[in-house]
Write a protein that holds these residues in place. Structure first.
Motif, mmCIF file in Angstrom:
data_model
loop_
_atom_site.group_PDB
_atom_site.id
_atom_site.type_symbol
_atom_site.label_atom_id
_atom_site.label_comp_id
_atom_site.label_asym_id
_atom_site.label_seq_id
_atom_site.Cartn_x
_atom_site.Cartn_y
_atom_site.Cartn_z
ATOM 1 N N THR A 302 9.978 7.984 -3.410
ATOM 2 C CA THR A 302 10.025 6.546 -3.529
ATOM 3 C C THR A 302 11.102 5.890 -4.115
ATOM 4 O OG1 THR A 302 7.641 6.655 -3.324
ATOM 5 C CG2 THR A 302 8.480 4.672 -4.035
ATOM 6 N N GLU A 306 13.630 3.305 -1.625
ATOM 7 C CA GLU A 306 13.430 2.045 -1.869
ATOM 8 C C GLU A 306 15.000 1.459 -2.406
ATOM 9 O OE1 GLU A 306 11.211 -0.119 -1.121
ATOM 10 O OE2 GLU A 306 10.317 1.602 -0.517
ATOM 11 N N ASN A 322 15.743 -2.499 -1.258
ATOM 12 C CA ASN A 322 14.842 -3.063 -0.570
ATOM 13 C C ASN A 322 14.041 -4.157 -1.668
ATOM 14 O OD1 ASN A 322 12.863 -4.067 1.053
ATOM 15 N ND2 ASN A 322 11.440 -2.284 0.925
ATOM 16 N N LYS A 326 9.362 -7.656 -3.985
ATOM 17 C CA LYS A 326 9.389 -6.998 -5.382
ATOM 18 C C LYS A 326 9.987 -8.169 -6.335
ATOM 19 C CE LYS A 326 10.465 -2.185 -4.265
ATOM 20 N NZ LYS A 326 10.591 -2.258 -2.745
ATOM 21 N N LEU A 332 14.136 -2.367 -8.637
ATOM 22 C CA LEU A 332 13.644 -1.102 -7.959
ATOM 23 C C LEU A 332 12.947 -0.143 -8.448
ATOM 24 C CD1 LEU A 332 16.847 -0.905 -5.919
ATOM 25 C CD2 LEU A 332 14.908 -1.809 -4.879
ATOM 26 N N SER A 336 9.085 1.014 -8.098
ATOM 27 C CA SER A 336 8.707 2.096 -7.577
ATOM 28 C C SER A 336 7.971 3.207 -8.198
ATOM 29 C CB SER A 336 10.225 3.049 -6.962
ATOM 30 O OG SER A 336 10.681 2.394 -6.269
ATOM 31 N N HIS A 354 3.168 -3.285 -1.418
ATOM 32 C CA HIS A 354 3.633 -1.947 -0.890
ATOM 33 C C HIS A 354 3.505 -1.948 0.630
ATOM 34 C CE1 HIS A 354 1.141 0.532 -4.302
ATOM 35 N NE2 HIS A 354 2.083 -0.085 -4.872
ATOM 36 N N PHE A 357 7.273 -1.952 1.474
ATOM 37 C CA PHE A 357 8.243 -0.885 1.173
ATOM 38 C C PHE A 357 8.604 -0.147 2.339
ATOM 39 C CE2 PHE A 357 6.936 0.947 -3.383
ATOM 40 C CZ PHE A 357 7.003 -0.327 -3.868
ATOM 41 N N THR A 358 9.949 0.486 2.010
ATOM 42 C CA THR A 358 10.294 1.238 3.218
ATOM 43 C C THR A 358 9.204 2.418 3.944
ATOM 44 O OG1 THR A 358 11.194 3.013 1.759
ATOM 45 C CG2 THR A 358 12.654 1.209 2.217
ATOM 46 N N GLY A 361 8.924 5.183 1.362
ATOM 47 C CA GLY A 361 8.786 4.955 -0.107
ATOM 48 C C GLY A 361 7.181 4.303 -0.191
#
Lengths: 567, 201
Positions: A302, A306, A322, A326, A332, A336, A354, A357-358, A361
């Motif tokens: 994760t 991220e 990312n 956040k 980050l 994460s 969430h 998130f990517t 991630g």
């Protein structure tokens, strides 16, 4: 990824391991009914509670009675929450003038809190009065956590006792857990959180006139006392809609770090309690090692995903990972780490969204929940979930060498394996079954916030989180609809109780068995081979069950993202 | 089994009273005595009026102030209560955008904001936190890079030397706790208050 990021992760792991032994020692004394340093103050209160409620603390219960007591307790808890939510408009402590909560939302929230899920279809500051937050939610944060720990104690006693019919007294376990473990820690913890900046007031929402002259209504309330138990009891239901991302629920880097520690502290300590009660602390450390391997692997993926950011951001020349969804003060690494912790345990509090998130991630939190939240897990629930996997792993090991499998001196036979399989299979039935309905039923499809594979992941995440009693969300999904209020409630109910009853049946059946001394042919369950075997069984069972669903969601989304596709 | 009914009711009520009323109310009393400012929400007053909370971000649009991050918070539509409208930094309804990594809406928004900021300051790389919405929509902070990025605009709007504004930013940077925990950041409201004080001198 940075060095300083990894140092924060390592520091977190070191402190959790350091806390495990002293907390395990203390909790073992509490549940064995021995004296602790708090006994002079709390013992009279405890005795008074037993007297008024007609509990004989020396009378132990059969596993079935223990389970029925637990279920009755939940019926009452459900009625209290449902009642105060429906009646909040006419009850005190309602300065914002919130009106009665709708029937389906009250039903969903009541189920959510008695099952230790704390799924937030409610909006916190925009829906609930202070009384509901305290009397409805804070109280059940304590009791559902105490229930989880009590059930874990019953299962531990199943392993540690021999040739008896009883597994403890549910009322005594719940009372001791609340009075000696949860309340004292929460009192200190609440004051720490207020010092860090979390409000604790019954006053009205604040009307401010900003520097540029605009009006800003700032929601406040008795926040700190609820945040303390929501973390410690792995409940996770926020006072505010944005949960632990809200500056009033998590104002500083230090409050964030301590909140992460408190999510894992009791769950990790219970592995030590297990080791102590079965007479060999290394049995506990072996289980914690299994959890640790899976945890660190999840954090690494994760954090890496991220920190990498998304291809949309790369195309615009944005570096720095990312940051959509956040907070700057966490950045980050703390976002994460928090996401992996909260889903490894069944906490469900979030300090970042969430949903933003990517793809990869956000897949790790999903996998953590699909594995059954056994990586430390919910207080109590994590340990009994993990012990179910241990039973299966031991069974597999027994098949390999053709011997009746044993674990900590107990023969693992057909009944235990059947019950463990039942508990483990119920989870995918709920989250895969309801997801299938959720992506074709028109009223449910309208709830998705994102298009393409991400929308599918939102639905899968919702039912996984509900079934696993986690409570975190891909929060873009509009959950406060009749369909989701009812289906998510059913997933939470089945996910909690259809796991508990088989686990308790195992507790009862193990307690009745004789204890056999280890022999030359006994598979050692304290070494690296055992840890590797359990990790393998968890990943194989988990992987076979949910890989197809993951392929349709986060995996295909990751591939689409790398191809520069948007939806 | 019948003997379990009485504890199910009485024990529940007793524990509910302890954990749901006695505990939060006692904590409210004690916290109010020990940490009165924090317990009320860390409010900031100016000329006797509350202008906000030190922990809660607020919206800044004026060129002479530093701007916070974009906020995705919503409020009920005054014309139709079943709908919501954008209401940045609504501290009575926190939340994020919840847009995913492959969202077209997010890609479009990012592009628009990046273009706008590039036009404002073509000499520096656009900091990612200045174009992404926070999780709560109430993030009180921006990164030191995001503050430095805005220095030319603010200095120009206030007719102040850039160097002076830069120093003000530098003196408002909060570092990591013990050099380890959290991220370096600048509280936007505190910085803007310091800016107003400096301008008044």
């Amino acid at each position: 990824m940075t060095m300083i990021g990894w140092l924060q992760i390592i520091l977190f792991c070191v402190i959790i391991v350091a806390l495990t032994k002293p907390l395990g020692w203390y909790m073992t004394r509490v549940f064995n009914g021995e004296r602790t340093f708090l006994s002079p103050v709390l013992r009279p209160i405890e005795a008074g509670i037993y007297w008024i409620s007609g509990v004989d603390e020396r009378r132990e219960q059969h596993w079935l009675t223990y389970t029925v007591a637990m279920l009755l307790f939940h019926v009452g808890g459900f009625l209290v929450i449902y009642g105060v939510m429906r009646l909040q408009a006419v009850l005190p402590f309602n300065p914002a003038g919130q009106s009665a909560v709708a029937q389906d939302l009250s039903f969903n929230t009541a189920i959510s809190f008695i099952t230790n899920t704390n799924w937030q279809n409610y909006g916190g500051e925009s829906t609930l009065s202070y009384l509901v937050q305290m009397l409805g939610l804070t109280h059940q944060n304590f009791l559902s956590a105490a229930t989880g720990i009590a059930l874990a104690m019953a299962l531990i006693r199943g392993f540690s006792r021999a040739s008896v019919r009883t597994v403890g007294n549910f009322w005594v376990d719940v009372t001791r857990c609340t009075l000696y473990v949860l309340l004292p820690i929460c009192v200190v913890y609440t004051l720490f959180l207020v010092w860090q900046g979390i409000p604790q007031t019954l006053g009205d929402y604040v009307e401010a006139t900003t520097l540029e002259g605009a009006k800003q209504t700032i929601a406040v309330g008795p926040v700190a006392s609820q945040v303390a138990i929501k973390m410690l009891g792995t409940n996770g239901g926020g006072f505010f809609n944005a949960n632990a991302a809200h500056p009033f629920e998590n104002p500083t880097a230090l409050s964030n770090f301590v909140q992460m520690l408190s999510i894992f502290a009791l769950g990790a300590a219970l592995t030590n309690v297990f080791g102590r009660m079965v007479g060999n602390q290394r049995q506990g450390w072996a289980i914690l090692a299994v959890m640790g391997v899976l945890f660190v692997a999840g954090v690494a993926v994760t954090y890496w995903a991220e920190a990498n950011g998304t291809s949309t951001m790369h195309a615009l020349g944005l570096t720095g990972g990312n940051m959509e969804g956040k907070e700057v003060r966490f950045g980050l690494v703390a976002s994460s780490l928090f996401a992996v912790i909260t889903t490894a345990a069944s906490c469900g509090a979030v300090n970042a969204m969430h949903d933003s998130f990517t793809a990869l991630g956000g897949m790790i939190p999903l996998i953590n929940m699909q594995l059954g939240e056994i990586i430390v897990g919910g207080v109590g629930a994590g340990l009994y979930g993990m012990l179910l996997f241990v039973v299966l792993a031991i069974f597999v090991a027994g098949l390999m060498v053709g011997r009746t499998p044993e674990y900590v001196g107990k023969k693992i036979e057909a009944r235990e394996v059947k019950m463990a399989m039942l508990a483990i299979l119920v989870l995918p039935l709920m989250y895969l079954g309801w997801t299938a309905v959720g992506v074709v039923y028109p009223a449910a499809v309208a709830s998705m916030a994102n298009a393409g594979p991400h929308g599918f992941t939102e639905v899968l995440y919702a039912f996984t989180s509900a079934t696993g009693n986690n409570g975190s969300a891909f929060a873009g999904l509009t959950g406060n609809t009749l369909f989701y209020n009812l289906t998510l409630a059913s997933a939470m109910f089945v996910g909690r109780f259809f796991m508990i009853v088989p686990a308790m049946a195992i507790a009862g059946s193990l307690a009745a068995k004789k204890s056999i001394p280890p022999s030359a042919g006994t598979f050692p369950t304290t070494g690296g081979l055992f840890v590797g075997l359990v990790v393998g069984v968890i990943l194989i069972i988990g992987g076979l069950t949910f890989f197809p669903a993951l392929a349709l969601g986060p995996i295909v989304e990751h591939l689409a993202m790398n191809a520069g596709q948007v939806f | 089994m019948l003997r379990e009914i009485r504890p199910a009711i009485v024990l529940l009520l007793v524990l509910t009273a302890i954990t749901g009323l006695a505990y939060p109310l006692a904590m409210t009393g004690i916290a109010g005595m020990l940490f009165p400012a924090q317990a009320q929400g860390s409010l900031i007053e100016k000329d006797g009026k509350v202008i906000g909370s030190a922990l809660i971000g607020q919206e800044f649009k004026d060129d002479k102030y530093f701007h916070g991050r974009p906020s995705a918070t919503l409020a009920p539509d005054p014309n139709d209560s079943t709908k919501t409208v954008s209401a940045p930094y609504n501290a009575a309804n926190s939340g994020g955008s919840n847009l995913g990594p492959t969202s077209k809406a997010l890609a479009d928004r990012l592009k628009e904001d990046v273009d706008k900021l590039k036009a404002e300051n073509p000499n520096a790389a656009v900091p990612v936190d200045l174009v992404t919405t926070s999780a709560s929509g109430l993030d009180p902070d921006i990164s030191p890079e995001a503050a430095q990025f805005q220095v030319p605009r603010v200095a120009k709007a206030r007719n102040m030397p850039e160097e002076a504004v830069k120093q003000l930013v530098a003196s408002n940077v909060q570092g990591r706790l013990l050099g380890l925990l959290g991220e370096p950041r600048v509280n936007v409201l505190a910085l803007n208050l310091a800016l107003d004080r400096a301008a008044a001198k």
